[in-house]
Structure formats: structure tokens, C-alpha cells
Design a protein around this motif. Sequence first.
Motif, PDB file in Angstrom:
ATOM      1  N   THR B 131      -2.403  13.648   0.591  1.00  0.00           N
ATOM      2  CA  THR B 131      -3.813  13.463   1.154  1.00  0.00           C
ATOM      3  C   THR B 131      -5.084  13.787   0.681  1.00  0.00           C
ATOM      4  OG1 THR B 131      -3.528  15.557   2.300  1.00  0.00           O
ATOM      5  CG2 THR B 131      -2.352  13.751   3.560  1.00  0.00           C
ATOM      6  N   GLN B 132      -4.617  14.791  -0.150  1.00  0.00           N
ATOM      7  CA  GLN B 132      -5.909  15.361  -1.116  1.00  0.00           C
ATOM      8  C   GLN B 132      -6.501  14.356  -1.920  1.00  0.00           C
ATOM      9  OE1 GLN B 132      -7.968  18.018   0.225  1.00  0.00           O
ATOM     10  NE2 GLN B 132      -6.564  17.510   1.860  1.00  0.00           N
ATOM     11  N   PRO B 134      -7.712  10.688  -2.967  1.00  0.00           N
ATOM     12  CA  PRO B 134      -7.952   9.545  -2.165  1.00  0.00           C
ATOM     13  C   PRO B 134      -7.462   8.419  -3.008  1.00  0.00           C
ATOM     14  CG  PRO B 134      -9.921  10.339  -3.413  1.00  0.00           C
ATOM     15  CD  PRO B 134      -8.900  11.540  -3.443  1.00  0.00           C
ATOM     16  N   TRP B 135      -7.000   8.527  -4.290  1.00  0.00           N
ATOM     17  CA  TRP B 135      -6.555   7.703  -5.076  1.00  0.00           C
ATOM     18  C   TRP B 135      -4.907   7.444  -4.937  1.00  0.00           C
ATOM     19  CZ3 TRP B 135      -9.232   4.224  -8.109  1.00  0.00           C
ATOM     20  CH2 TRP B 135     -11.070   4.448  -8.085  1.00  0.00           C
ATOM     21  N   TYR B 136      -4.597   8.204  -4.068  1.00  0.00           N
ATOM     22  CA  TYR B 136      -2.923   8.172  -3.971  1.00  0.00           C
ATOM     23  C   TYR B 136      -2.727   6.875  -3.217  1.00  0.00           C
ATOM     24  CZ  TYR B 136       1.763   9.079  -2.561  1.00  0.00           C
ATOM     25  OH  TYR B 136       3.139   8.770  -2.432  1.00  0.00           O
ATOM     26  N   TYR B 137      -1.648   6.300  -3.566  1.00  0.00           N
ATOM     27  CA  TYR B 137      -1.071   4.990  -2.622  1.00  0.00           C
ATOM     28  C   TYR B 137       0.681   5.401  -2.716  1.00  0.00           C
ATOM     29  CZ  TYR B 137      -0.938   0.483  -0.623  1.00  0.00           C
ATOM     30  OH  TYR B 137      -0.677  -0.570   0.474  1.00  0.00           O
ATOM     31  N   PRO B 138       0.994   5.305  -1.355  1.00  0.00           N
ATOM     32  CA  PRO B 138       2.439   5.426  -1.434  1.00  0.00           C
ATOM     33  C   PRO B 138       3.334   4.388  -1.860  1.00  0.00           C
ATOM     34  CG  PRO B 138       1.579   5.237   0.838  1.00  0.00           C
ATOM     35  CD  PRO B 138       0.390   5.158  -0.272  1.00  0.00           C
ATOM     36  N   VAL B 139       4.272   4.761  -2.850  1.00  0.00           N
ATOM     37  CA  VAL B 139       5.270   3.843  -3.090  1.00  0.00           C
ATOM     38  C   VAL B 139       6.611   4.592  -3.119  1.00  0.00           C
ATOM     39  CG1 VAL B 139       6.196   2.462  -4.861  1.00  0.00           C
ATOM     40  CG2 VAL B 139       3.872   3.035  -4.881  1.00  0.00           C
ATOM     41  N   ASP B 141       9.194   4.993  -4.504  1.00  0.00           N
ATOM     42  CA  ASP B 141      10.083   5.672  -5.513  1.00  0.00           C
ATOM     43  C   ASP B 141       8.983   6.586  -6.312  1.00  0.00           C
ATOM     44  OD1 ASP B 141       9.790   3.168  -7.954  1.00  0.00           O
ATOM     45  OD2 ASP B 141       8.159   3.930  -6.856  1.00  0.00           O
ATOM     46  N   TYR B 241     -20.379   8.073  12.411  1.00  0.00           N
ATOM     47  CA  TYR B 241     -20.890   9.166  11.458  1.00  0.00           C
ATOM     48  C   TYR B 241     -22.444   9.409  11.691  1.00  0.00           C
ATOM     49  CZ  TYR B 241     -16.414   8.249   9.283  1.00  0.00           C
ATOM     50  OH  TYR B 241     -15.277   7.947   8.905  1.00  0.00           O
ATOM     51  N   GLN B 242     -23.180   8.223  11.908  1.00  0.00           N
ATOM     52  CA  GLN B 242     -24.530   8.176  11.690  1.00  0.00           C
ATOM     53  C   GLN B 242     -25.214   8.906  12.944  1.00  0.00           C
ATOM     54  OE1 GLN B 242     -25.806   7.972   8.802  1.00  0.00           O
ATOM     55  NE2 GLN B 242     -23.771   7.877   8.214  1.00  0.00           N
TER      56      GLN B 242
END
Lengths: 341, 702
Positions: B131-132, B134-139, B141, B241-242
Motif C-alpha cells: 500500500t505504501q 503507489p507504483w505497486y500492481y498486484p500480480v 506470482d 477534496y476541494q
Amino acid sequence: MRKVLLFIGISLLLLSCGRGRSGDGEAFRGIYYWKTDFRITPSDSAFLCGHRIDRIYLRYFDVILANKAITGHTGPIPSATLTFSSPIPEGVEIVPVVFITLEALKDVTVSGKAGECAAKIFTRIDAMSRAHGIGPLREIQIDCDYTERTRDGYFALCNALAAILEPRGISLTSTLRLHQLRDTPPPVDAVSLMLYNTDNFRRSDVDNSILNPATVKTYLKGNYPLPTSIALPLYSWGIWMRDGSFHAILHKSEYGDTLLYRAGEDNRVTVLKDHVVEGHNLLRGDVIRMESSPIETVSEVCRYARERLGSRSVILYHLDSLGLSRYSFEQIEQLYEYATD
Amino acid sequence: MSMRLIKKLLLTASLLAAGSWTADLLACGYCYFLPEEYYVYRISPNYLRRVEVDPAYLPGSDENCQLWMQQLKAETIGPEEVYEIVYKADLDSLASLAVYNAFATILLDNPEALKVLRLAKDCEKARFAVTQDPWYYPVSDDSEHQNLEQILLRARDCTSELFRSRYFLQEIRALFTLGRYQEILGRWEAEKDKLPDDILKQLTFRYIAGAEFNIGEVDKAVEMFLSIGDLTSALSCKQLYQMPDLDAAVELDVNYKGIRELLENEMRTYCFCWVVDPDRQTDRLTDIRALCDKALAKNPADKAVWYYTAAYIEYFKDNYPAAKKLLKKARKAPGVDEVLEGSIRVLGILNDARSSRHGFFYERRLLRDLKWLDAQIVNNLTDDVREQTAGDSGWMMRANLSYYYWNDMMRALTLGILAPDYIKAGKPVKALQLANMADNRLLGLTGIDHYDYVNGQFSITQGVPYKEYLGREEVWKPVYSNNFFEMADSLSTGKVAAYVKRALQPKNEFDRFTAERGYVDADYLNDIVGTKYIRDRRYADAVKYLEKLPEGFQNRLNTKQYLDAYTLHAKLDHARSMLDYEEEMRASDPAVVARAKFNYGQELMMQYQMHWALSYYGWSAYPAEYVEKANEEGMNYAEKMIVEGMETMPDKEEAAMMQYEMCNFKTAAEKYPGTEAAGWVVANCDTWEDYHRENPIQWNIQ
């Protein structure tokens, strides 16, 4: 026996959809997919199959500059990542496309972290592809409307990406805008020349910012030193103006309600009554400039570009059944034939 | 020009119109705010305090620690020990932590507890990796994915009924990170009724809401987050957010349970923060006012708070009729609780004071309102308020810092609205009555702590009764540093004398009510009047008041160290002395008259300089420049008397000696040759200067 014949027939049909990936340098038929959810409808399938689309240029994600207050992160991060609601069509090559904003590019340039950013982009593309059974990848495309000041950063990013892709036998291509034709070509294997958004849609004196043949001809003077495919528009939109100032792009295409709109002689529609469209508060007196991609204009530009650049590959923007339904099969087929004959 | 600035200017103008400004320069070193700047808006007991959440604070962590203590029957150990182990420690170091951490010791003896805690920490670590970034994408394997799958298996292998909820929470967290949202919802449906209603179920619920969001059930997710008070997550779902939190909460759910806190925070910022740009303040209050209408249109369960808020904003903008109408609706609306009921009534009182002519009918209502406010002051007095007030001798109160709502509101009414209006209307007695009560009522209830240093020991006597405290000689008296004193010191003496007469001989219920709740001490008041008459050079009147004071009264004054140590009644003695000089100035003998004028002038000059404490009170050391500047007329008169005395003295020797006393050596020598004074100058001075003539008034008389 009938069942056997039916099976053979369907198999032949499926096998005939798409001609398989053309080799490098060969002409191909492509189409961009630019939504955030990959969902292929039956009419999309029919289009892909009917026009024997070789490649789908699929936007995987954007790279933006993080807003620390909202996300808690800093630096470039992925955004608007594609979700997959449909399986990948058989027989069509997927080319992942990543769009990079100028802010993100500036950050990469200033920080000198092109290599790090390139690695992250590739790792994510690779993970997404593996997660959804896409591959093996043969091409990755980068999209960025870089400027003179950010050009070096962009080129550094391209070089870094190329260094990662080349050992893997993956080619790197880039989108190219008309105004970039005169600059040094980016360090990529090929480019897709975007022959749309040719004028500034924010200007009130523009009639059709999507495609202006005169503007295209101004820029297209001769050959380009890289293999170039042509990207053509097949979309329309409304440009919402108030008192001559741009307010927003409206995706609604129909303004026939005479209680709310009055059509002008040109492509402008005047709002007659305050109301809300796509979350925007339109006021009486506002003007919506209807812009589209007339097939005659698109064809003219396609012919011209092919003559100047020698391009044979065409990528249409974009796979949207509603937008494409305005064109006949023959009209679209003609665009691809222009390119590949 | 901002409303606050206008009000400050009006108050200034009214005090200037009422009398001398000099007292204000001397006395008001204590005001942080004006009385009309008290926090009036109150919809919860925490109205003064903006609850700032420590960004490092983990929601639910306190309750979770408590639950650990209950589950392991370790309620005697400190929750901070549990927190350290559960949220910070590495379990591989548990043995070494057990040396000083009791919870670590307990865990080492409880393998089941240790097992589930380790599962939680491993799950957190695995999630963090995903989660920390942002570039991680679950695969499926990748190593992160594999870790989470392992966590999931462990979480589903629940071997302890006691920790069932804990296992379930980790299962849900792992599934969430794996993106298996539908599975989460299915598991929740299967398990939710079996889970106890504790903090773990609440923590799990957040993930369920998140799962709903991720499958596209945005509105449902928003509703779920709001039901547990998680506005931030609800706003994230809607990407609001705004928008300010308050507006977003109204947009999402007008019955959101945190709305009062949001309202209070906003109103506190925009109504009471003096650093806020007035234009921005106006804009935001206008927005909130519109938001009140929007919220009311949605028919909320808590209508009263919206009517009250709207009324307050109208009051703040001086739109009193509109405020009155809204308050009427607020009183009858659903949502009125004890706090709001009181606030509505207070705002009504203030609004009435601002909008009414202060005549007979208003004053009947005023007495009723003052009685009610006084009852609130008495009945709601807490130990905290008592300790604060007695401990700082009422400093916070005098500085007009908000801290005790009922007393603050009484002061806002009396000092912020009524006293200035009464002064402008030519009713200074009423103004002084109210100011005295406002400044002294609370101290009268709490007393003052007396700090002392005796025989090398520091001691505190807490809550010495107020009047007893003020009667002591060795203490600093707050009654010379408050609004009442500043008012009395700046109004004309006649008006103050009229007040003193009324205070000491009340004529009606209002007089008695205010006198009983103020500090009405004859000596204190007579001294003020007498001192002011000295300042006015009305020595006969001064004597009348000062001779009523007991001998030694001056030892009770804050200025006692600046008064003549050789007399117990310096002011009276001085007044009598000046009176004598005035008498002598009416004599037939010109020499007596001249000498009387000369002496009178000198004493008067000293009255404004070295002996300033005879006619002023001050608040710190020698404020001579204030006194001189404020009494320029008096100083000029003193100089005139000195010069007249010198120049009309028929006796040459006396005249020369007068010049000599004033260090006009040149005049003494040249104008009065042959006199003793001239002889001394000729014999001893190289340069003949007229020091006083050249620098009158600034001349420091020795």
C-alpha cells in the motif's frame, strides 16, 4: 455434421479477426483505447473483428505529480489506472500506452530521476500485463506533450526506457504532436503522429480544434526521420464557452432540445435556459461549439499525411462505439486502406 | 472597514468622550481581547478547544490497547506499555523488552496471544510493502502477493475463540490488499453477527466500507463511513477534496454525527480568530450562513444547531431582527440539548441588549437576565474554573480570555455592550455598577490563592476569601487593574462620586443586586474619589473623601511603596497641605501670597512627578512621563504658580532665595545683588545659568 461445419466456421471467423501482429516496419491497423475501464462491448468486438484491427493502443495509466496533501506521496505516481472488466480480445496485439503530465515530467527533469521513473513505469506495465494475461509485449508507447523546456527530460526518460526495453525485444514508440515535427526526433523506435487537437480549443475564434486541414498542412512539409504512423480522430465534443472564455469540454453530443438550445448557422449552439450538463451549470447565453471529425476532412488529412510521410499505418482515436457509430463501415475501412494499400 | 475595528473605535470614542484617556494608558496593560470578543458561539462543552488530532495517532488504538488488557486480564498495567508492544515493538525483541514492559512479560507467557499479535504485525508489514508504494500492481506470482496469501492462510487458521475477532480482522485486511473485495463482503455477511461489538468490529467495518467502494457501491460506502464518523474516508469516496469538510458533510449526510464539531471548529476560526483576514471572514461566514439554509432544507434531525448557527451569524453581522427570528425557531426545534438551550438563551440576551433602547422596560428584562446568568455562574462553577481564577487572581478574566462560559457571557453583556452604551447615554453610574459586578463577581465566589514566602519556605493558601484577601497589606490587589477601575479612573470625578454614593446607599433592587456581587468597599471607593480630586486639584473635596479612610489605608494600595514613608496618610496630608496653600494665597500679605504660590507650585509639580502616586495608581514603576503628559495643563499651572510666586515676592531676600531654590542662579545673582543667595552664587559658581527658567516643567524638583 452440421455441428462440425458450424464449429469450423466460427473458428475460421475468430481466426480471421485480426491478421496477427505485423512484423516491425510493416503497416498495421490500430486503434486507441482511452477509457479508464477496459470493457469491450459486442459492437466494439464487431469493429475490431470487422476492420481486422492489429493493435489496440491501450492507455494503462497516467503518470502525474503527486499531491502530498491528498496522497501523502511526493514525486511522480501512477493515476487513473485502467481496470479490466473484459478479457483481452484474441488475435489483437495490445500496446500499453502511458501518458505523462508535464508536471510529472518537470519533476523528473529537475530531480534527474529519469532512470528510476522509467524502471517504475516498466515494472508496473509488466505487472499489469502479466496480471491480465497480456503479452508478450512487443511495443510500449509513451505519450507526452513535451515542450522545448521539458524536451531534454523527456528524451532522458525515453533513453532510460529504451535501455530497459531493448534487451527484452520490446520497441519503444512515442506520440508526436504537429508542433514537435520540427524539433529533434525523440530517441524512440517510431512515432505516432497525432493529427488531431490541431488547434487550441480554448480559443473562441477557432471553428474546429479537433482537426483543421490547413493547420496540418502548415506543419507537414516533408519526411520525418523516424517510422511514423498516423493517428486520426473519429470523435466529437462540445466546447462550452461563456463570454468568449473557455469553460469546459462537454462529451454530450446531442443538443436538439429546442427549449434548451438554439442552433446557429455555424457549428455553435446557444443555451436558452439555465441547466446542468455533465455536472456543469450552463447559463442562458452560453455557447457550445460543436466540434467533430467529418470523414471527408479526416480522409483528406489522411491522404495528405500519407503522401508527405509515406506512412502506411493508421491508428484511429478512439474505440468508442457511440462515436464510431457515426461512420459507416466503408468510411472507416477506407481510412485504413489509405494507409495500408 | 471590519466590524471589529468599528466596534473598537466606538469603544475608544466613548471612553474618550467620557473622560480622560490617561487612566487607560496606565491601567490597561492586561487586555488581550476586548469584552465583546469573548467566544459566544457554543454548541458543545468543548467549544473553546479545537480538537487537533495528532497525525501520528492511530484511530482506535486506545480502545484496542484497552481490549488487549481485558483479554489478557492485565487491567492493572499501563496502556502505554500495551501500546508500545502492539504498535511499535519488534516481537523478536520481546524478551529484552520484558525487562521493563509488563505487557511483554504477559505475552511471553501467552503463546496464543503472541501468535495472533505476530500475525497482525506480519500482515501490517506485508500490506505496507504493497500500500505504501503507489507504483505497486498486484500480480499473483509476485513476492508481495505470495506473502499476503500466506497471511491469509494463517488468519483463517483461527485457533482461539478469544481472539477470533483479531484473526478475522487480519483476514479482511489481507483480502483487502489483495483486491478481493467481493470475497470480503461475503465473509463479512457470514461472520458479522458472530463478532462482539467492540473496537475490532469497528476497525473491520472500515475495510468492509472500503470494499463496497472498490466494487463501485460508492454511496453505500459513504453511508458506512459516515456511520462510524469517518468523514475523511467518506470525502475520499466522493473525491470532495476541494470542499471544506463542513460543506462536504452537509452534502453527504446532514445528520453526520460529527457535524457539531465541524461547525464549532469553523465558527471558532472565522468568528474568533483575530488573525483571520476580515474579507475572508466575511466570505466564509456568508457561505456558512447559506449552508445553514441548505442544511435546514434537508430536514435534519438536529435542526436547532442550524437555526442557532444562522442566528449567530446574523447577530455577528449586526442583523438583530433576523437573529431574533431565528432564535425563536431554534428554541422550539428538535436537537436542543442542555448546552444548546443555554447558548440560545445567552445569544437572545446579547441580541436583546444590542438591539434595544436601554430604557425602563429593557432594564426590567436586564435584571431578570442578569439574575439568570448569575445563577448559571454560581451553579456551574467547577473546580477547574475555581482553581484557575483563584490561582491567577482573575488574570484570565481581566484579559477577557474565554474560559468560563457563564461569566464570560455576563462580561460580554455588561462590559462589551451595556457599559459603553450607558456611558454614551450619560448614565455612568449604571455603567460602573455593571462593570464592578462583572470584574468582581467570580473572584468573590472563588477567592484568591495567596502565595507567601515565610522563613525561607514558600507556601500557598488557596482560595482566601476575596474581601479578606483585598484587606491584606502585603498582596497585590487586582481591583486596581480591571475594567471597573479603568472606567472609574477615566470618568470625571463627579460621576464616580455619584456612583460611590449609589453603591454605598443602594436605592432599588438593581443597585442592591450589582452591589452585592461587586466589590463595594467604602475605603476602596472613597480612596479612588479622593485621589481623583487630588488629580483635579480640588483639594477641599479630596479631603472630604480621604479623611474617611482609616489611618494606614495606604498600606493596602499597590502604590504604597511610592508614597511618603513618613506618614500613614500621605494623600490626605498632601491634600490638606495644598488646601492650606490655597488658603494662604487669599491672605492680605503679598509676601505670604507669593510664598504660598511658590510652595503650591512646587508641590503641584512634584504631585505630577516624583510623588505621582498621590494622584495616580499606575501599574508598574514610575510612569512619570504618562502623568506629565496627561496633566500638561496641571504642569503648566504649577509652573505658573512657581513663576508668579517668584516674581511677586516683595522681599528681595526671599525672592532671591526662591530663584536660588529653583536653580536660577543667574537671575539670583544679577537681579538680586547683595542678597545672601546672590552672594553664594557669586562665590561658588563659574558659570551663571538659569536652569529652571531654561527648562521649566522638565526640571526635576528635588
